[in-house]
Structure formats: C-alpha cells, structure tokens
Design a protein around this motif. Structure first.
Motif, PDB file in Angstrom:
ATOM      1  N   GLN A   1      27.303 -12.492  99.650  1.00  0.00           N
ATOM      2  CA  GLN A   1      27.772 -11.564  98.628  1.00  0.00           C
ATOM      3  C   GLN A   1      26.611 -10.729  98.085  1.00  0.00           C
ATOM      4  O   GLN A   1      26.740  -9.521  97.889  1.00  0.00           O
TER       5      GLN A   1
ATOM      6  N   GLU B   1      25.782  -8.103 100.693  1.00  0.00           N
ATOM      7  CA  GLU B   1      26.787  -7.044 100.739  1.00  0.00           C
ATOM      8  C   GLU B   1      26.671  -6.091  99.540  1.00  0.00           C
ATOM      9  O   GLU B   1      26.830  -4.877  99.686  1.00  0.00           O
ATOM     10  N   ARG B   2      26.385  -6.631  98.367  1.00  0.00           N
ATOM     11  CA  ARG B   2      26.269  -5.796  97.164  1.00  0.00           C
ATOM     12  C   ARG B   2      25.109  -4.810  97.253  1.00  0.00           C
ATOM     13  O   ARG B   2      25.091  -3.817  96.533  1.00  0.00           O
TER      14      ARG B   2
ATOM     15  N   GLU C   1      27.218 -17.126  98.392  1.00  0.00           N
ATOM     16  CA  GLU C   1      26.494 -16.388  97.357  1.00  0.00           C
ATOM     17  C   GLU C   1      25.485 -15.414  97.963  1.00  0.00           C
ATOM     18  O   GLU C   1      25.391 -14.258  97.537  1.00  0.00           O
TER      19      GLU C   1
ATOM     20  N   ARG D   1      32.735 -10.026 103.789  1.00  0.00           N
ATOM     21  CA  ARG D   1      34.032  -9.739 103.174  1.00  0.00           C
ATOM     22  C   ARG D   1      34.183  -8.278 102.780  1.00  0.00           C
ATOM     23  O   ARG D   1      35.282  -7.759 102.713  1.00  0.00           O
ATOM     24  N   GLU D   2      33.067  -7.606 102.492  1.00  0.00           N
ATOM     25  CA  GLU D   2      33.109  -6.241 101.989  1.00  0.00           C
ATOM     26  C   GLU D   2      32.649  -5.201 103.013  1.00  0.00           C
ATOM     27  O   GLU D   2      32.847  -4.007 102.804  1.00  0.00           O
TER      28      GLU D   2
END
Length: 191
Positions: free
Chosen positions: A122, A125-126, A119, A157-158
């Motif tokens: 993520q 990354e956002r 979490e 991941r991004e």
C-alpha cells in the motif's frame, strides 16, 4: 557478507549497517552505469517527478535527471546518499518503511527491498501519482521476506500490471554482476 543465493536462490537481506560498511569500505560498489531496464522502460515516458528507491550511488538517479526528470533518491546507507548527492542529485537517508512523500510520476525500484506485507505494498502504491508508473526490477530469486515481483503483481490493488517479464542481464562489472536474470514489473495508476 553472507550470500546464500548459490545454494537455494533466496537472497540474503543485508542490514542498513552492513550496507553502510560495504559503501564505506569501497570507493565504488556498483558499476556506475544506469540499469539497462530503467533506460529501456523509461524511453517512452514523458519526464516528470521520479523517486529512486534504494538509489545506491546514484547512477539511475543521475541518468533520470539527465533525461529531464526531477529526481529524489532514497537509501538507508548514508554513504550511498552522500555519493548520490555528489553527482548532483537530491537524495535523502531513509528506509522505505519510514518514507512518506507526495506521489511521483515514476517510482523506480531496482533490487531494493520492499517487504512482503500489505502495508508496504500500500505504501508503494501510494507513491505512484495518477497516470504514473511503477518500475520494479529484482534478480530472479525467491524470498518469503521481500516482495518478489510475482507476489507483488498478485497483491497490487491500486495499480494495473502492464508487464511482468523475465530478462537476461548483461552486466560484467560491479556488485551484482553474477546475477544472470531479472524479473521486471511495470504497473500503472489510472490517470
């Protein structure tokens, strides 16, 4: 304040209350100079929007602002945020876990605490805009709780990892001067 690094290389993770007390009990905790890695790694970037996670007393944020970046600093210690604001940089009291914002061209984390969870990765990354850069620097330590950079590189991941390297530190004053090596992660989001 407890420090177990000399024994087992695992960092002690201070609470927000402990860091607030540390700032309140000292006129200046850190050296007041921008982190050398920030200066070196952003030299080739075009200024845009920047987020300084764990801005402390604002040295990095002020340096970025002076280079033409539109900077927002966040820190969970109100005294640290007040000192950053005194330097003329926008800052807000926030924990990384509760922070939400539109993405930035540069997300800078120097010695900050991002938890080792999917979490939080993520969320991190956002915060990086298309074509943007994540610059994450931490001392060469081990932690199961915090996202150390080798672990983070494997769990992004991004973003594409551009650099994962070790660098000797040359800091002689301020808290953290006893650390001799840092790990540097630079990752980018495709534009």
């Amino acid at each position: 304040m407890h420090n177990s690094e000399s024994h087992d290389r695992r960092p002690y993770v201070p609470t927000s209350a402990e860091m607030e007390e540390r700032y309140r009990s000292s006129d200046q905790v850190w050296s007041g100079n921008p982190n050398a890695t920030l200066v070196d790694y952003t030299a080739g970037l075009t200024p845009g929007s920047a987020l300084d996670i764990g801005c402390g007393e604002g040295a990095d944020a002020l340096w970025l602002k002076n280079q033409g970046w539109q900077v927002l600093g966040i820190d969970f210690a109100p005294t640290a945020v007040a000192r950053t604001r005194e330097r003329g940089v926008e800052a807000q009291v926030a924990t990384f876990s509760s922070f939400s914002h539109t993405p930035f061209d540069l997300v800078s984390v120097h010695y900050g605490g991002v938890r080792a969870t999917a979490e939080e990765v993520q969320r991190l990354e956002r915060l990086v805009a298309p074509g943007g850069t994540l610059l994450f620097v931490h001392h060469e330590v081990e932690s199961a709780e915090l996202a150390m950079l080798e672990w983070l590189a494997e769990n992004l991941r991004e973003l594409e990892v551009i650099t994962l390297a070790r660098r000797a530190r040359h800091v002689s004053e301020g808290a953290g001067a006893h650390h001799r090596n840092d790990v540097i992660l630079v990752a980018k989001r495709a534009g």
